[in-house]
Scaffold this motif. Structure first.
Motif, short mmCIF file in Angstrom:
data_model
loop_
_atom_site.label_atom_id
_atom_site.label_comp_id
_atom_site.label_asym_id
_atom_site.label_seq_id
_atom_site.Cartn_x
_atom_site.Cartn_y
_atom_site.Cartn_z
N ALA A 1 -70.26 68.07 -1.71
CA ALA A 1 -70.70 69.28 -2.42
C ALA A 1 -72.22 69.31 -2.53
CB ALA A 1 -70.05 69.34 -3.81
N LEU A 2 -72.83 68.17 -2.84
CA LEU A 2 -74.29 68.12 -2.89
C LEU A 2 -74.90 68.36 -1.52
CD1 LEU A 2 -74.84 65.12 -5.32
CD2 LEU A 2 -75.64 67.47 -5.67
N ARG A 3 -74.33 67.76 -0.50
CA ARG A 3 -74.88 67.91 0.86
C ARG A 3 -74.81 69.35 1.33
NH1 ARG A 3 -77.29 68.61 4.79
NH2 ARG A 3 -77.49 67.26 6.62
N ARG A 4 -73.75 70.06 0.94
CA ARG A 4 -73.59 71.47 1.35
C ARG A 4 -74.61 72.40 0.71
NH1 ARG A 4 -68.08 70.42 0.26
NH2 ARG A 4 -68.23 71.63 -1.67
N THR A 5 -75.24 71.96 -0.38
CA THR A 5 -76.21 72.84 -1.05
C THR A 5 -77.47 73.03 -0.23
OG1 THR A 5 -77.31 71.06 -2.30
CG2 THR A 5 -75.40 72.14 -3.35
N GLY A 6 -77.71 72.18 0.75
CA GLY A 6 -78.94 72.26 1.53
C GLY A 6 -80.11 71.66 0.76
N GLU A 7 -81.25 71.57 1.43
CA GLU A 7 -82.44 71.00 0.79
C GLU A 7 -82.70 71.72 -0.53
OE1 GLU A 7 -84.46 68.51 1.41
OE2 GLU A 7 -83.98 67.96 3.46
N PRO A 8 -82.97 71.03 -1.59
CA PRO A 8 -83.19 69.60 -1.76
C PRO A 8 -81.93 68.83 -2.16
CG PRO A 8 -83.90 70.73 -3.74
CD PRO A 8 -83.37 71.78 -2.79
N PHE A 9 -80.75 69.36 -1.85
CA PHE A 9 -79.47 68.68 -2.10
C PHE A 9 -79.27 68.38 -3.58
CE2 PHE A 9 -80.99 67.32 2.15
CZ PHE A 9 -80.17 68.14 2.89
N GLU A 10 -79.39 69.42 -4.40
CA GLU A 10 -79.28 69.28 -5.85
C GLU A 10 -78.30 70.31 -6.42
OE1 GLU A 10 -83.83 67.84 -6.88
OE2 GLU A 10 -83.27 69.92 -7.29
N ALA A 11 -77.71 69.96 -7.55
CA ALA A 11 -76.82 70.89 -8.27
C ALA A 11 -76.69 70.39 -9.70
CB ALA A 11 -75.45 70.96 -7.60
N SER A 12 -76.24 71.27 -10.56
CA SER A 12 -75.97 70.87 -11.94
C SER A 12 -74.60 70.19 -11.99
CB SER A 12 -75.97 72.09 -12.86
OG SER A 12 -74.83 72.89 -12.61
N PRO A 13 -74.38 69.34 -12.97
CA PRO A 13 -73.06 68.73 -13.10
C PRO A 13 -71.95 69.78 -13.25
CG PRO A 13 -74.64 67.52 -14.41
CD PRO A 13 -75.35 68.76 -13.91
N SER A 14 -72.23 70.87 -13.97
CA SER A 14 -71.19 71.89 -14.14
C SER A 14 -70.88 72.60 -12.83
CB SER A 14 -71.59 72.89 -15.22
OG SER A 14 -72.80 73.54 -14.89
N ASP A 15 -71.89 72.83 -12.00
CA ASP A 15 -71.64 73.44 -10.69
C ASP A 15 -70.82 72.50 -9.81
OD1 ASP A 15 -72.98 75.77 -11.33
OD2 ASP A 15 -74.84 75.20 -10.29
N LEU A 16 -71.13 71.20 -9.88
CA LEU A 16 -70.36 70.22 -9.11
C LEU A 16 -68.92 70.16 -9.60
CD1 LEU A 16 -72.97 67.35 -8.82
CD2 LEU A 16 -72.13 68.81 -6.96
N ALA A 17 -68.73 70.21 -10.92
CA ALA A 17 -67.38 70.18 -11.47
C ALA A 17 -66.58 71.38 -10.99
CB ALA A 17 -67.42 70.11 -12.99
N ALA A 18 -67.22 72.56 -11.00
CA ALA A 18 -66.53 73.77 -10.53
C ALA A 18 -66.22 73.68 -9.04
CB ALA A 18 -67.39 75.00 -10.84
N SER A 19 -67.16 73.17 -8.27
CA SER A 19 -67.00 73.08 -6.82
C SER A 19 -65.89 72.11 -6.43
CB SER A 19 -68.32 72.64 -6.18
OG SER A 19 -68.17 72.42 -4.81
N THR A 20 -65.73 71.04 -7.22
CA THR A 20 -64.75 70.02 -6.89
C THR A 20 -63.48 70.12 -7.73
OG1 THR A 20 -65.81 68.45 -8.37
CG2 THR A 20 -66.51 68.41 -6.07
N MET A 21 -63.43 71.09 -8.62
CA MET A 21 -62.25 71.38 -9.45
C MET A 21 -61.83 70.18 -10.31
SD MET A 21 -60.06 73.83 -6.89
CE MET A 21 -60.11 72.72 -5.50
N VAL A 22 -62.82 69.58 -10.99
CA VAL A 22 -62.52 68.51 -11.95
C VAL A 22 -63.14 68.88 -13.29
CG1 VAL A 22 -62.40 66.68 -10.21
CG2 VAL A 22 -64.55 67.11 -11.36
#
Length: 167
Positions: free
Chosen positions: A63-84
């Motif tokens: 999920a972080l790699r898919r965001t593109g440079e600079p490969f960053e996201a918030s924890p809540s965006d990651l949780a939503a993206s990975t459904m946890v």
């Protein structure tokens, strides 16, 4: 159409005998999809394990790699993206940070938000793992005749849309 003789067909036959009042035809599709999902999951996690990752670790790094440079996201965006849940994500992030695969910092703004970023080591690992993952998926999909793949994908996408609200 040829007669199917597998474990699911035998289960259906037993239910037809025991409960002739019920149409057990759906067991053929749902039962096989369920068994296939279990088998595919095991085939997929084998690749993740070869890279020292769990399925959840792979999901976060991907999920972080898919965001593109600079490969960053918030924890809540990651949780939503990975459904946890946020708690589950926090545990994953702790583990990945401890392994040196991600870093966490305070985000810009009011100082309450956090930003998760891939480290160089994390990017190298997910790039290698993802290349092996795609090759593995290609291998698994090669078991389906090429001319049947587009219809299979369309059928599954349409069915899944009913559960994910994108129908």
């Amino acid at each position: 159409m040829t007669e199917i003789d597998d474990q699911v067909a035998r289960i259906q036959q037993a239910w037809r005998r025991e409960r002739p009042d019920l149409d057990v035809t759906p067991i053929g599709t749902i039962g096989r999809l369920h068994r296939l999902a279990l088998a595919l999951t095991e085939e997929l996690v084998t690749v993740y394990r070869a890279h020292g990752l769990s399925e959840g670790d792979f999901d976060v790094l991907a999920a972080l790699r898919r965001t593109g440079e600079p490969f960053e996201a918030s924890p809540s965006d990651l949780a939503a993206s990975t459904m946890v849940t946020s708690g589950g994500m926090s545990k994953r992030l702790d583990r990945l940070e401890g392994a040196g695969l991600i870093s966490r910092r305070v985000g810009s703004g009011d100082g309450r938000g956090r930003v998760v970023a891939l480290t160089g080591q994390g990017r190298e690992l997910i790039d290698a793992a993802f290349a092996d993952h795609v090759a593995n998926e290609q291998r698994l999909l090669s078991m389906v005749p090429a001319e049947e793949r587009p219809a299979l994908e369309a059928t599954l996408a349409g069915w899944l849309a009913h559960f994910e609200g994108s129908a």
